[in-house]
Design an enzyme around this catalytic site. Structure first.
Site, PDB file in Angstrom:
ATOM      1  N   HIS A  34      21.267  32.733   2.495  1.00 23.84           N
ATOM      2  CA  HIS A  34      19.805  32.694   2.508  1.00 23.84           C
ATOM      3  C   HIS A  34      19.541  33.159   3.888  1.00 23.84           C
ATOM      4  O   HIS A  34      20.283  33.525   4.845  1.00 23.84           O
ATOM      5  CB  HIS A  34      19.277  31.384   2.090  1.00 23.84           C
ATOM      6  CG  HIS A  34      20.118  30.202   2.913  1.00 23.84           C
ATOM      7  ND1 HIS A  34      20.054  30.060   4.218  1.00 23.84           N
ATOM      8  CD2 HIS A  34      21.151  29.214   2.643  1.00 23.84           C
ATOM      9  CE1 HIS A  34      20.614  29.134   4.740  1.00 23.84           C
ATOM     10  NE2 HIS A  34      21.556  28.657   3.686  1.00 23.84           N
ATOM     11  N   HIS A  37      21.357  31.670   6.869  1.00 21.21           N
ATOM     12  CA  HIS A  37      22.867  32.707   7.041  1.00 21.21           C
ATOM     13  C   HIS A  37      22.250  33.959   7.641  1.00 21.21           C
ATOM     14  O   HIS A  37      22.977  34.450   8.738  1.00 21.21           O
ATOM     15  CB  HIS A  37      23.535  33.046   6.000  1.00 21.21           C
ATOM     16  CG  HIS A  37      23.881  31.695   5.067  1.00 21.21           C
ATOM     17  ND1 HIS A  37      23.537  31.265   3.996  1.00 21.21           N
ATOM     18  CD2 HIS A  37      24.929  30.838   5.506  1.00 21.21           C
ATOM     19  CE1 HIS A  37      24.158  30.465   3.492  1.00 21.21           C
ATOM     20  NE2 HIS A  37      25.116  29.966   4.570  1.00 21.21           N
TER      21      HIS A  37
HETATM   22  P1  AMP Z   1      27.285  27.158   4.444  1.00 19.80           P
HETATM   23  O1  AMP Z   1      27.518  28.364   3.879  1.00 19.80           O
HETATM   24  O2  AMP Z   1      26.230  26.330   4.029  1.00 19.80           O
HETATM   25  O3  AMP Z   1      28.569  26.564   4.721  1.00 19.80           O
HETATM   26  O4  AMP Z   1      26.601  27.536   5.990  1.00 19.80           O
HETATM   27  C1  AMP Z   1      27.314  28.333   6.719  1.00 19.80           C
HETATM   28  C2  AMP Z   1      26.548  28.525   8.159  1.00 19.80           C
HETATM   29  O5  AMP Z   1      25.308  28.643   8.176  1.00 19.80           O
HETATM   30  C3  AMP Z   1      26.946  26.911   8.926  1.00 19.80           C
HETATM   31  O6  AMP Z   1      27.061  27.398  10.509  1.00 19.80           O
HETATM   32  C4  AMP Z   1      25.707  26.513   8.718  1.00 19.80           C
HETATM   33  O7  AMP Z   1      24.933  25.529   9.636  1.00 19.80           O
HETATM   34  C5  AMP Z   1      24.709  27.494   8.504  1.00 19.80           C
HETATM   35  N1  AMP Z   1      23.309  27.417   8.037  1.00 19.80           N
HETATM   36  C6  AMP Z   1      23.170  26.653   6.941  1.00 19.80           C
HETATM   37  N2  AMP Z   1      21.708  26.631   6.559  1.00 19.80           N
HETATM   38  C7  AMP Z   1      21.319  26.824   7.976  1.00 19.80           C
HETATM   39  C8  AMP Z   1      19.670  27.198   8.233  1.00 19.80           C
HETATM   40  N3  AMP Z   1      19.003  26.572   7.451  1.00 19.80           N
HETATM   41  N4  AMP Z   1      19.430  27.430   9.359  1.00 19.80           N
HETATM   42  C9  AMP Z   1      20.497  27.957  10.167  1.00 19.80           C
HETATM   43  N5  AMP Z   1      21.859  28.073   9.922  1.00 19.80           N
HETATM   44  C10 AMP Z   1      22.190  27.581   8.833  1.00 19.80           C
END
Ligand code: AMP
Length: 283
Positions: A34, A37
Site C-alpha cells: 500500500h 510501503h
Molecule cells: P508490513 O508489510 O506490514 O510488515 O510492513 C512493512 C514495513 O512497512 C514496516 O516497516 C512497516 O512499519 C511499514 N508500514 C506499514 N504500514 C505503514 C504505514 N501506514 N505508513 C508507513 N509505513 C508503514
C-alpha cells in the site's frame, strides 16, 4: 526489475553490488503493498543505488490462532507497484528456504520487547528479530527503511542492530494515512465498510489525547480512561491495549512529557489494528 527467490542468488547479487561500489537500500515487507510501503520505497530509492524490496510473510512472527494463513498475498500486484516505485530487486524467498528442517537459531531482544505488542503477542518480536537478521545477512544492505507505524518493531530493530554491531543504517519513516486518518495497513482489507468507519476511532483517539494534553491534562491514567470510554462506544471495537510510554525505553509513564508516545492496539471485529503518535508536538 528482477524477482529473486533463491537466497544464494540474492547473496551473490548483494556481494556483486558491494564490490562494484553500489550502496544497497532495503525495504523489508510482508507484501500486499500500500502507499505506506511505497513511501518507504521512495526513501529507499533516494538512499541507495540498488533498491531491494523483500516480500515474505514470516511464519515465525505469527502466534497460534493469528492470521498467518489468511494474510493477504498478491505477488503480481506487488511486482507491478514495485516496478513503478523503481525497485531493482524483489526478494521473495519461500518459508521452506528461510526455515529449513533442523532450523534452530533465533534472536531475542530483551527489555523493550516485553511491553505492548510483546505482551499481547508472545514470541512475535523473536520472530521479527530473527527474520530481519536473516534478511540483513542475505541482502547486506547499507540502509534499511522501516515505518513508525510499527513503533515498537522499529525500536526493537534499532536496539538489535546497535547491540549486534550490524553495519546497517536504520531509517524510520512517518505513518502514511488514508485521507480520513486511518493508518494504512495490509490488514485494512479485512474490514467491512461499517468496521472501516469504526476503525477511525484509533486515529481519532490520538487526536483526542493530544487535545487533552494541550489543555493541560498530563495524567496518563486519566487520558487512557477517556480513550477507553470513546473506543468502547464502537460496537465492534475491542481494546487490546492503550498505553502511554517513553519513546526510547517503551516503559509506561504515569505523566505525559515530551518523550511520551500513545500506543494503541484495537480489534475491530477480528482485525487487530495498531496506531501510535507523540502526545506533545515537537518544535
Ligand atoms: P508490513 O508489510 O506490514 O510488515 O510492513 C512493512 C514495513 O512497512 C514496516 O516497516 C512497516 O512499519 C511499514 N508500514 C506499514 N504500514 C505503514 C504505514 N501506514 N505508513 C508507513 N509505513 C508503514
Amino acid at each position: 526489475m528482477d524477482m529473486i527467490n533463491s537466497i544464494d542468488e540474492m547473496q551473490q547479487r548483494a556481494q556483486l553490488a558491494s564490490v562494484s561500489g553500489q550502496k544497497i537500500s532495503f525495504v523489508p515487507t510482508m507484501g500486499y503493498l500500500h502507499k505506506g510501503h511505497l513511501s518507504l520505497l521512495e526513501e529507499g530509492r533516494k538512499r541507495g543505488d540498488l533498491l531491494v524490496l523483500s516480500i515474505f510473510v514470516n511464519p515465525t512472527q505469527f502466534g497460534q490462532g493469528e492470521d498467518f494463513e489468511d494474510y493477504p498475498r498478491d505477488l503480481q500486484r506487488d511486482a507491478d507497484l514495485a516496478e513503478q516505485a523503481g525497485v531493482d530487486i524483489i526478494f521473495a524467498p519461500t518459508a521452506k528456504a528461510m526455515y529449513p528442517q533442523h532450523y534452530a537459531t533465533y534472536v531475542e531482544v530483551e527489555g523493550i520487547t516485553e511491553n505492548l505488542c510483546g505482551a499481547s503477542r508472545p514470541g512475535h518480536f523473536r520472530g521479527v528479530a530473527t527474520v530481519v537478521t536473516k534478511l540483513f545477512n542475505i541482502v547486506q544492505p547499507d540502509s534499511a527503511i522501516f515505518g513508525t507505524k510499527d513503533f515498537q518493531q522499529l525500536a526493537v530493530i534499532r536496539r538489535m542492530t546497535a547491540d549486534m554491531n550490524m553495519p546497517v543504517t536504520i531509517v524510520g519513516m512517518p505513518i502514511f494515512r488514508e485521507r480520513d486518518g486511518l493508518a494504512m495497513s495490509s490488514r485494512n482489507v479485512y474490514l467491512s465498510a461499517d468496521q472501516r468507519q469504526q476503525a477511525l476511532v484509533l486515529s481519532q483517539s490520538l487526536a483526542v489525547a493530544r487535545q487533552l494534553v494541550a489543555a493541560g491534562e498530563l495524567s496518563s491514567a486519566t487520558i487512557i480512561q477517556s480513550l477507553k470510554t470513546k473506543i468502547s462506544a464502537q460496537p465492534d471495537a475491542h481494546i487490546d491495549y492503550i498505553q502511554i510510554c517513553h519513546q526510547l525505553s517503551l516503559a509506561d509513564q504515569e505523566q505525559v512529557d515530551i518523550d511520551s508516545v500513545l500506543l494503541l492496539a484495537v480489534y475491530v471485529g477480528q482485525t487487530r489494528l495498531i496506531d501510535n503518535g507523540y502526545l506533545v508536538e515537537k518544535t
